[in-house]
Write an enzyme that holds these catalytic residues in place. Structure first.
Site, PDB file in Angstrom:
ATOM      1  N   GLU A 128       0.831  -1.195   0.000  1.00  0.00           N
ATOM      2  CA  GLU A 128       0.000   0.000   0.000  1.00  0.00           C
ATOM      3  C   GLU A 128       0.870   1.251   0.000  1.00  0.00           C
ATOM      4  OE1 GLU A 128      -3.270   2.065   3.056  1.00  0.00           O
ATOM      5  OE2 GLU A 128      -2.090   0.310   3.667  1.00  0.00           O
ATOM      6  N   PHE A 129       0.485   2.230  -0.793  1.00  0.00           N
ATOM      7  CA  PHE A 129       1.141   3.527  -0.770  1.00  0.00           C
ATOM      8  C   PHE A 129       0.394   4.430   0.204  1.00  0.00           C
ATOM      9  CE2 PHE A 129       1.847   7.881  -1.992  1.00  0.00           C
ATOM     10  CZ  PHE A 129       3.197   7.920  -2.284  1.00  0.00           C
ATOM     11  N   ILE A 130       1.115   4.973   1.176  1.00  0.00           N
ATOM     12  CA  ILE A 130       0.517   5.874   2.157  1.00  0.00           C
ATOM     13  C   ILE A 130       1.074   7.273   1.942  1.00  0.00           C
ATOM     14  CG2 ILE A 130       0.285   6.442   4.602  1.00  0.00           C
ATOM     15  CD1 ILE A 130       0.385   3.483   5.237  1.00  0.00           C
ATOM     16  N   ASP A 233      11.629  -2.158  15.991  1.00  0.00           N
ATOM     17  CA  ASP A 233      12.669  -1.176  15.632  1.00  0.00           C
ATOM     18  C   ASP A 233      12.048   0.208  15.575  1.00  0.00           C
ATOM     19  OD1 ASP A 233      15.114  -0.132  14.941  1.00  0.00           O
ATOM     20  OD2 ASP A 233      15.028  -0.732  12.845  1.00  0.00           O
TER      21      ASP A 233
END
Length: 329
Positions: A128-130, A233
Site C-alpha cells: 500500500e502507498f501511504i 525497531d
C-alpha cells in the site's frame, strides 16, 4: 526519511547483510508469493491490483539498498521496492511483519500485497502507498494505538516469530521459546555479543555481557510477561502520520516479546510524556519498569556497535557495568 512513502526509512541505508536468515514455514501468510513472469510487478498491478492502466512510475529516494518506486494507476497508487541482488526472503519477512501488525486493526501500517522474484534476479515487494502528512502526528494517539497493537497481537507459540528477519542489516533470530528471559538472553543480547566477539574481537564486552545475561533474572521478579506483537525497531525514522494525522509505523523487525522491549529504541525515538501516559492507560506499567528500561536499550546499542562501529561501545558497556553493579554479578 522519505516524506510521503509508506515503507522506506533511514534503516534502508544500512550495508547489505552478508547472509540472509533462514525462513521458517508458516501456515497463514498475509500476502501472496509471485509466479515468475517477464514483469511480475506490472502483471500483479494490472490483475490482482485491479488497475487497467499504469499512468506514472516515479522513483522514491531515501534508500541505498532497495530501489523504491511509486506506481500510479487508475486504481490508486502502489509502493514497490525491488532489490536486484537478494532473494525474496528479506521482503517475505518484512511482509509477514507488516501483515501481522495490519491484522491487529490498531495502528496504521502499509498493507503488504505481493512478494516475489524478478526474472533477471533479485526480488520485489508491492504494498500500500501511504501519503504522509507533514508531522509525526499526535504523541498521545501514537501511544494509545501502539498499546492497542500490543494488547491485540498475542501469540500462543510463545516468544519469537514464524521467520527470522533483520534489525538494520543484522540477522535477528526469532526461534520460538516459552521463556522470555531465555529468549532475550540468547537471541537478543547473546547473539549481538557473539557478533561483537567474532567481528571485533571484543572479549571484554562479550564476557561482561554474558555475566549480565546469566544474572538478569531478578529484574523480572513479580512481572507477568505475555508475548505481544512488537514492531521491533521503533525509532523516529520509522514513525510518521498519514494526511489525516493518524500515526503510521513502518519498516518493522517484528516478533512476539515483552511489551517493554518496544521502547528499546526510545533513545532516538523522541517519545514525549504524553506518549507514555496514553500507552500506560491501555497497557498498565509493570513493577520494575524503570529498572528494565536500559536492559532493552542495550540490545539496540549492541546492534549499533555491530553495524556502525565502536562509537557505540561506551554506551553499551556503561549499561552492562551498571547492571553488574546493581545485581552484584
Amino acid at each position: 526519511m522519505v516524506a510521503h512513502v509508506g515503507v522506506i526509512s533511514l534503516r534502508s541505508c544500512f550495508p547489505p547483510p552478508p547472509r540472509l536468515p533462514r525462513l521458517y514455514s508458516t501456515k497463514h501468510k498475509p500476502f501472496s508469493m509471485a509466479v515468475m513472469s517477464e514483469d511480475p510487478v506490472r502483471e500483479w498491478i494490472l490483475s490482482e491490483g485491479k488497475a487497467t492502466q499504469i499512468t506514472k512510475i516515479s522513483p522514491v529516494g531515501g534508500g541505498c539498498i532497495n530501489l523504491a518506486s511509486r506506481y500510479e494507476t487508475d486504481a490508486g497508487s502502489f509502493f514497490v521496492k525491488t532489490n536486484r541482488s537478494i532473494g525474496s526472503s528479506m521482503f517475505e519477512a518484512e511482509a509477514l511483519g507488516l501483515g501481522a501488525m495490519y491484522e491487529t486493526g490498531s495502528i496504521r501500517v502499509p498493507r503488504p500485497f505481493k512478494v516475489g522474484s524478478l526474472p533477471t534476479g533479485g526480488s520485489y515487494i508491492i504494498m500500500e502507498f501511504i501519503e504522509f502528512g507533514s508531522s509525526r502526528g499526535n504523541q498521545s494517539v501514537l501511544g494509545r494505538k501502539l498499546a492497542e497493537m500490543h494488547k491485540a497481537g498475542k501469540s500462543k507459540k510463545g516468544f519469537g516469530f514464524d521467520v527470522n528477519n533483520t534489525i538494520g542489516s543484522t540477522p535477528q533470530i526469532n526461534t520460538w521459546s516459552s521463556d522470555w528471559i531465555h529468549f532475550y538472553g540468547e537471541h537478543r543480547l547473546g547473539y549481538q555479543l557473539k557478533l561483537l566477539l567474532d567481528e571485533y574481537g571484543d572479549r571484554s564486552i562479550y564476557e561482561k555481557g554474558q555475566r549480565l545475561v546469566k544474572s538478569m533474572a531478578p529484574l523480572f521478579d513479580n512481572v507477568a510477561i505475555e508475548p505481544c506483537l512488537l514492531h521491533g525497531d521503533l525509532w523516529s525514522g520509522n514513525i510518521s502520520s498519514d494526511r489525516n494525522g493518524e500515526p503510521v509505523i513502518l519498516d518493522p523487525a517484528c516478533y512476539y516479546g515483552h511489551s517493554e522491549a518496544e521502547f528499546g529504541m526510545s533513545w532516538c525515538a523522541g517519545f514525549a510524556g504524553s506518549f507514555y501516559n496514553a500507552y500506560f492507560e491501555v497497557m498498565p506499567k509493570q513493577p520494575g519498569f524503570e529498572k528494565r528500561r536500559d536492559l532493552y536499550m542495550l540490545y539496540h546499542y549492541l546492534n549499533h556497535y555491530n553495524l556502525f562501529g565502536s562509537s557505540y561501545r561506551s554506551s553499551a558497556m556503561s549499561i552492562i557495568d551498571d547492571y553488574l553493579r546493581m545485581l552484584n554479578a
